[in-house]
Each structure stands twice: as structure tokens, then as C-alpha cells.
Write an enzyme that holds these catalytic residues in place. Structure first.
Site, PDB file in Angstrom:
ATOM      1  N   ASP A   4       0.823  -1.220   0.000  1.00  0.00           N
ATOM      2  CA  ASP A   4       0.000   0.000   0.000  1.00  0.00           C
ATOM      3  C   ASP A   4       0.856   1.268   0.000  1.00  0.00           C
ATOM      4  O   ASP A   4       0.683   2.145  -0.840  1.00  0.00           O
ATOM      5  CB  ASP A   4      -0.920   0.049   1.234  1.00  0.00           C
ATOM      6  CG  ASP A   4      -2.054  -0.964   1.138  1.00  0.00           C
ATOM      7  OD1 ASP A   4      -2.385  -1.389   0.019  1.00  0.00           O
ATOM      8  OD2 ASP A   4      -2.594  -1.319   2.207  1.00  0.00           O
ATOM      9  N   ARG A  18      -0.061   4.950  17.197  1.00  0.00           N
ATOM     10  CA  ARG A  18      -0.420   5.960  16.193  1.00  0.00           C
ATOM     11  C   ARG A  18      -0.134   7.399  16.598  1.00  0.00           C
ATOM     12  O   ARG A  18       0.388   8.169  15.793  1.00  0.00           O
ATOM     13  CB  ARG A  18      -1.888   5.814  15.772  1.00  0.00           C
ATOM     14  CG  ARG A  18      -2.224   4.477  15.129  1.00  0.00           C
ATOM     15  CD  ARG A  18      -1.302   4.137  13.987  1.00  0.00           C
ATOM     16  NE  ARG A  18      -1.689   2.868  13.368  1.00  0.00           N
ATOM     17  CZ  ARG A  18      -0.850   2.003  12.840  1.00  0.00           C
ATOM     18  NH1 ARG A  18       0.446   2.239  12.829  1.00  0.00           N
ATOM     19  NH2 ARG A  18      -1.279   0.888  12.302  1.00  0.00           N
ATOM     20  N   ASP A  31      -7.302   3.659  12.768  1.00  0.00           N
ATOM     21  CA  ASP A  31      -5.962   4.227  12.662  1.00  0.00           C
ATOM     22  C   ASP A  31      -5.944   5.578  11.935  1.00  0.00           C
ATOM     23  O   ASP A  31      -5.208   6.477  12.301  1.00  0.00           O
ATOM     24  CB  ASP A  31      -5.014   3.239  11.970  1.00  0.00           C
ATOM     25  CG  ASP A  31      -4.713   2.050  12.868  1.00  0.00           C
ATOM     26  OD1 ASP A  31      -4.717   2.234  14.098  1.00  0.00           O
ATOM     27  OD2 ASP A  31      -4.478   0.941  12.348  1.00  0.00           O
ATOM     28  N   SER A  42      -4.244  -9.189   8.044  1.00  0.00           N
ATOM     29  CA  SER A  42      -3.697  -7.854   8.202  1.00  0.00           C
ATOM     30  C   SER A  42      -3.102  -7.786   9.600  1.00  0.00           C
ATOM     31  O   SER A  42      -3.789  -8.031  10.599  1.00  0.00           O
ATOM     32  CB  SER A  42      -4.823  -6.829   8.036  1.00  0.00           C
ATOM     33  OG  SER A  42      -4.435  -5.634   8.663  1.00  0.00           O
TER      34      SER A  42
END
Ligand code: ARG
Length: 398
Positions: free
Chosen positions: A13, A93, A122, A174
Site C-alpha cells: 500500500d 499511532r 488508525d 492484516s
């Protein structure tokens, strides 16, 4: 050329995003990667970013900062979202957001970008974090904007442009990992009825495969900070790494939950957090040993709120800061030792010791040496029950 700082992981990605940001937005792309899990080799990551089209790559090891400024406060808060998830990803994060902003300011960039999808938490944590710290920065989220519908289309895009993509076969899940734990989602796990295959786990052995003989850990805390395990001094990062390994071998810290995302979706999540499970239990036990009932019961309410704030991306918020101050306020009492037994998937506290203990064996004992004044108990009951005397007289139906 205007600059964008992209939070870069090296995966498909964000590798496509490097090129896409250049093509679609005409920006100079600078990559930023933070190591908050295992410290990997920087060279391949820099090469990949460059091959994808980055003009420059920052890679920083933030494990220490992560442990001291993010993990420790959440340990003191006893933070677990919906009573289980110790918040590994959610804690990482805001740290990444903070550093993205720092790099953007240093580089004089007008934009920051990230590789979060439009369905998760996120994106909220990163964007709210960035906007709180620097509202001038514009945020681009390629995965919400670009035209690719499937992974295959992304792979095709990368092939056409000779963007290197990972040769090793992609995991069917994931996965997001840092030292406080790993989150595993997607694939077969989306079927809420299916038991996660053993191969889905990355940090823990199956409890069934754990050593038959339990292992004991004596964890020593000084003012709320875990400083020693089995007599060996360790820094916080080292302590967490050690406990992940050892408790992971005993299958400790696995969670399988349906959780309520901020964006309204219920999602099936598998978490592994061996060190977090051990340290949270140990700290809760020790604090329970040295603090009074009122404090402890009230704190529980705040712990739930704190976990929510962190999970909802409000790390940089006044309430979260104030709660940090509350949780820090009694840590000077949280000194002592906790004995934890690792036993096939369980971490059980089997002993505690502290010079600040409020537990008094002489008061608790049913054996010789009892100093509790039983006679006074009768008077206590008389007063305590006074408001209710006769309240439901003749009204209890048989
Ligand atoms: N559901 C968890 C959270 O919101 C884990 C997210 C994992 N992130 C990821 N990019 N795989 O904290």
C-alpha cells in the site's frame, strides 16, 4: 516542488502510495518510518522507498520513547479497550503522528500522508493527532482516494512502474505489530464463528504446546515502574521484550474479541500481548495491595474512560492528560514485588509483597494473633443497616 511526508511501512500500500502521491498530486515524497516493534534493517527499507520514488527516507527507532511516554502511562492507567485489548496499535499511532509533524516542520512540507484505510480507527488516530499538533498541515489518505479496488490492481500498478514489492508471500491476515502487542485481522478471521488457525498467531505459542512445568516470575516495581524480573535489572523496553518472549512461550496474552470500532463497525480482532498481559496484571495486583478500596473502585471507572479516549484517537486531548496526572499521582506508593506464575496460557498472580502494603495479615487472619475487634463489628452493623431497618417488612413475596 511541494513536499509530502508519508508514513511509510514498506508494504504494498505505502509503496504504491509513494508513486501515486507524485503522479496524482505532483508532490515530492519523503518517507518516514518508525521502529516501535522489532528493529529491522534500515537499508532494504530505504532502497524500497527510493525505488518507489521517494526523494528521502527518515527511519527512526522510537522504542524507548514509545515505552516511556506511551506504554508506561497506559500501564498506570490499566488501559484495556472493552476490558480486553491492551491498545498496542492505538498507542503507536499518536507517536507516529507526533513524529510525522516534526519531520514535516523540519522539511517545510505542506502535506502529510498515511496508508490507513477508510474503515479503521488508525486513520482517526493519525489525523486527529496531526491536526491537534499542527492544524496547518494538509492530510492526504491515498487509500481512501485512489481508484484501486483490489490488491491485484495495486500489484498491477506496482509491476507497470517497477515498484519493488515484497517477494515473500503475503500473510492472509492484516497484521500490525509493536512491542506492546500485535493485532491480527481479516481473512478467515472475519467469520466470527471460526476459531483462529494456529498459524495466525505471531507472538505466542499455543497454550497446548507450552512447557508442562509452570514458570515463576518475580517482577519488582519501583514507584510504578517495573525495574527487575527474577532479580535481573531491565530497562522498560528490555523488560517488555523479555516478557513477550517468555510469556509468549506459555501462550499468555491471547485475545479473540468482537470489538466496537469508532467508525461504527463491529470487527473480529485477534490480539497477542504477552508482556502487556503480565505487566498489567502485576501492576494491578501491586496497586491493589497498597491502595485503599475507594481509590481502587473509582480508578476502574477512569481506566475504562482512558482506554476509550486512547482507542478513539484522543491521545492529545485535555481529558487524557488530566487522567494521566491522576494515574501518576499515587505511583510513588506502587513499590514492591509481584510473583506471577505462567501456566499454559495463564499468567496468575500468586504472591505480592510491599513495604507500603495496606494488607495486614494480623487483621485478616482466622488463626492465632488476630487483632481485629469483632465486638466493634456488631456496632458497625447496627449503624450501617439503620437506614434499611424494616424497609420491606411484609413485602418479600415467598
Ligand atoms: N482494531 C485495532 C485497533 O483499532 C487494531 C488495528 C490494527 N491496525 C492495522 N492497521 N492492522 O486498535
Amino acid at each position: 516542488m511541494k513536499k509530502v511526508i508519508l508514513a511509510y511501512s514498506g508494504g504494498l500500500d505505502t509503496s504504491c502510495a509513494v508513486r501515486w502521491l507524485g503522479e496524482q498530486h505532483g508532490l515530492e515524497v519523503i518517507c518516514f518510518s518508525a521502529f516501535i516493534g522489532e528493529v529491522k534493517d534500515k537499508t532494504p527499507l530505504i532502497k524500497r522507498a527510493k525505488a518507489a520514488g521517494a526523494s528521502k527516507t527518515y527511519i527512526v527507532d522510537l522504542k524507548e520513547e514509545f515505552a516511556t511516554d506511551y506504554i508506561l502511562p497506559s500501564l498506570w492507567a490499566h488501559a484495556r479497550y472493552e476490558g480486553q485489548y491492551p491498545l498496542a496499535t492505538a498507542l503507536g499511532r499518536p507517536l507516529i503522528a507526533k513524529h510525522l509533524v516534526e519531520v514535516a516542520q523540519k522539511e517545510g512540507a505542506e502535506f502529510v500522508a498515511h496508508g490507513c484505510t477508510g474503515k479503521g480507527n488508525d486513520q482517526v488516530r493519525l489525523e486527529v493527532g496531526v491536526r491537534t499538533l499542527d492544524p496547518e498541515l494538509k492530510i492526504i489518505a491515498p487509500l481512501r482516494d485512489w481508484e484501486f479496488k483490489t490488491r491485484e490492481e495495486e500489484i498491477e500498478y506496482a509491476r507497470e512502474r517497477r515498484i519493488p514489492i515484497n517477494a515473500t508471500r503475503k500473510s492472509p491476515y492484516s497484521i500490525d505489530k509493536n512491542i506492546w502487542g500485535v493485532a491480527i485481522e481479516a481473512g478467515i478471521l472475519e467469520d466470527a464463528w471460526v476459531e483462529p488457525p494456529e498459524a495466525a498467531y505471531v507472538m505466542t505459542c499455543s497454550p497446548a504446546q507450552a512447557p508442562a512445568k509452570p514458570k515463576y516470575l518475580v517482577i519488582e516495581f519501583v514507584k510504578g515502574v517495573p525495574v527487575q524480573v527474577n532479580g535481573v535489572r531491565k530497562g522498560l523496553v528490555e523488560m517488555i521484550d523479555y516478557l513477550n518472549r517468555v510469556a509468549g512461550q506459555y501462550g499468555v496474552g491471547r485475545f479473540d474479541m468482537i470489538e466496537n470500532r469508532l467508525v461504527g463497525i463491529k470487527s473480529r480482532e485477534i490480539y497477542e500481548a504477552p508482556a502487556a498481559e503480565v505487566l498489567l496484571k502485576a501492576h494491578e495486583e501491586l496497586e491493589g495491595f497498597v491502595m485503599d478500596r475507594e481509590f481502587l473502585h473509582y480508578k476502574r471507572l477512569l481506566s475504562g474512560k482512558y482506554a476509550e479516549l486512547v482507542y478513539f484517537g484522543l491521545w492529545f486531548s485535555p481529558l487524557k492528560r488530566s487522567l494521566d496526572a491522576f494515574f501518576a499521582s499515587n505511583q510513588d506508593r506502587v513499590t514492591g514485588k509481584v510473583r506471577i506464575k505462567l501456566d499454559r496460557g495463564h499468567a496468575i498472580c500468586v504472591g505480592r509483597e510491599s513495604t507500603n502494603a495496606l494488607y495486614k495479615e494480623k487483621l485478616a487472619t482466622y488463626s492465632k494473633g488476630d487483632i481485629f475487634d469483632r465486638k466493634a463489628a456488631a456496632g458497625f452493623m447496627k449503624i450501617w443497616g439503620l437506614p434499611y431497618e424494616g424497609m420491606y417488612k411484609n413485602r418479600i413475596e415467598a
